[in-house]
Enzyme design. Sequence first.
Site, PDB file in Angstrom:
ATOM      1  N   LYS A 152     -50.005 -37.216  42.758  1.00  0.00           N
ATOM      2  CA  LYS A 152     -50.718 -36.037  43.255  1.00  0.00           C
ATOM      3  C   LYS A 152     -52.005 -36.554  43.890  1.00  0.00           C
ATOM      4  O   LYS A 152     -52.955 -36.922  43.178  1.00  0.00           O
ATOM      5  CB  LYS A 152     -51.011 -35.075  42.108  1.00  0.00           C
ATOM      6  CG  LYS A 152     -49.732 -34.492  41.505  1.00  0.00           C
ATOM      7  CD  LYS A 152     -50.034 -33.594  40.336  1.00  0.00           C
ATOM      8  CE  LYS A 152     -48.764 -32.880  39.863  1.00  0.00           C
ATOM      9  NZ  LYS A 152     -48.981 -32.136  38.616  1.00  0.00           N
ATOM     10  N   ASP A 200     -43.802 -22.237  42.526  1.00  0.00           N
ATOM     11  CA  ASP A 200     -43.259 -23.273  43.409  1.00  0.00           C
ATOM     12  C   ASP A 200     -42.104 -22.737  44.238  1.00  0.00           C
ATOM     13  O   ASP A 200     -41.381 -23.505  44.875  1.00  0.00           O
ATOM     14  CB  ASP A 200     -42.774 -24.479  42.591  1.00  0.00           C
ATOM     15  CG  ASP A 200     -43.873 -25.012  41.687  1.00  0.00           C
ATOM     16  OD1 ASP A 200     -44.801 -25.659  42.191  1.00  0.00           O
ATOM     17  OD2 ASP A 200     -43.819 -24.747  40.467  1.00  0.00           O
TER      18      ASP A 200
HETATM   19  P1  PGA Z   1     -49.220 -28.465  39.224  1.00  0.00           P
HETATM   20  O1  PGA Z   1     -47.645 -28.563  39.212  1.00  0.00           O
HETATM   21  O2  PGA Z   1     -49.684 -28.658  40.628  1.00  0.00           O
HETATM   22  O3  PGA Z   1     -49.495 -27.096  38.697  1.00  0.00           O
HETATM   23  O4  PGA Z   1     -49.758 -29.532  38.326  1.00  0.00           O
HETATM   24  C1  PGA Z   1     -46.915 -29.476  39.974  1.00  0.00           C
HETATM   25  C2  PGA Z   1     -46.198 -30.469  39.080  1.00  0.00           C
HETATM   26  O5  PGA Z   1     -46.366 -30.437  37.869  1.00  0.00           O
HETATM   27  O6  PGA Z   1     -45.507 -31.352  39.560  1.00  0.00           O
END
Ligand code: PGA
Length: 432
Positions: free
Chosen positions: A341, A207
């Site tokens: 997400k 990230d």
């Molecule tokens: P991930 O991480 O896209 O690998 O799930 C992002 C998060 O956990 O916020």
Amino acid sequence: VITSVRARQILDGRGEPAVEVSLHTNKAVHRASAAAADAPEGAAADAVRDAEKRKLLARAVADAVRVINDKVSEALVGMDPQQQSQIDQAIMDLDKAHHKAEIGVNSMLAVSIAACKAGAAEKEVPLYKHIAELVGKSATTLPIPAITVINGGTHAGNSLPIQEIMILPVGAKNFEEAMQMGSETYHHLKDIILEKYGSNSCNIGDDGGFAPNISSITEGLDLVIEAINRAGYNGRIKLAIDVAATDFCMGNKYDMEFKFAEKSGQGFKTADDLIEIYSQLCSEYPLVSIEQPFDKDDWEHSKKFTTLELCQVVGDDLLMSDPERIKRAVNEYTCNALVLKANQVGTVTEAIEVVRQAKDAHWGVMVSHRSGDTDDSFIADLAVGAAAGQIKAGAPCRGECLSKYNQLLRIEEELGSDGVYAGENWRTTAST
Ligand code: PGA
């Protein structure tokens, strides 16, 4: 009207295959891509990867591309891109299995976002305004950024068990100042890490956060506090962590040493130990948000911790952005915030619904990228349009992270005096 939809395979921020779509109308072409990061085990919706496993280490998405070019395009041709819910329904209707496994969320979301961009263009309004109209609100609230500054967990090669330490510039006067504060703190942190651990310690994780070889949460938080102080923002920046505890849950224990080359044997903690650890962190640090503090199916301890009301408790794998799991969590008060997400939901219409569900429960809403996202900036407009109050898009570096933050800078400039930075109200921005 939509005249055709063409898809292709591109690479995301981790160098893995993702789906990109060009949606053609009789006026213009609108491009969108969706991160193909995997859903947690047991998720209702997931991305589709090729049945043919020889290419790209079994991660290729040529099948998803074919579905869009052959099936989805045909279903959408002739539709008005302003009719987002009808378009999303038409895409979902193609999935005979009704759990998105046939079409795949990576195809669905890319097409849905491209249609949303086309709908905004057709109306001749900015994307965030079009989204706000779909939500039924006016778009004026700029979210606070949850900026990743340290990476660990499965997102970095160090020994730190938790996935992210983030800074929240809640004391900024606007989004532009928030990013300035975030960037300055990030660079001071780099200097501090260099001074303390040497020049080979300032590599970054998935990230964009630094990944020095630290092993404890407090060591990470202390570094970040020092950076905030050095940048002169003491009191104006709060802290958040994403524990991503599912990744180190082993049966009924959590292995805080899951990445240690040699384990001391002292690393195993029970869920109740974790509650004690988190409670102490909340009393000793300006820690205001903890994401996924327990395993994805540990509803009991998540509830136990949430009811202590020590901070925002964000459900990630616990909720999987799934309306059914959110409903249960609202009823049982298992957490008090949603990390949204979009690629776990599938379409823009459903993402808006899920935000509404969380807001109606008076939860916080953190619109999130995926680690190794693409450079599509859609979630920036979504965060403003849905008045989420919070956005999580990684570090103030790496193109796929900055595409979102930079888009928010543009939106704020465009909104001028109409733009309101969520600031101290980040958990309670206007209900949708
Ligand atoms: P991930 O991480 O896209 O690998 O799930 C992002 C998060 O956990 O916020």
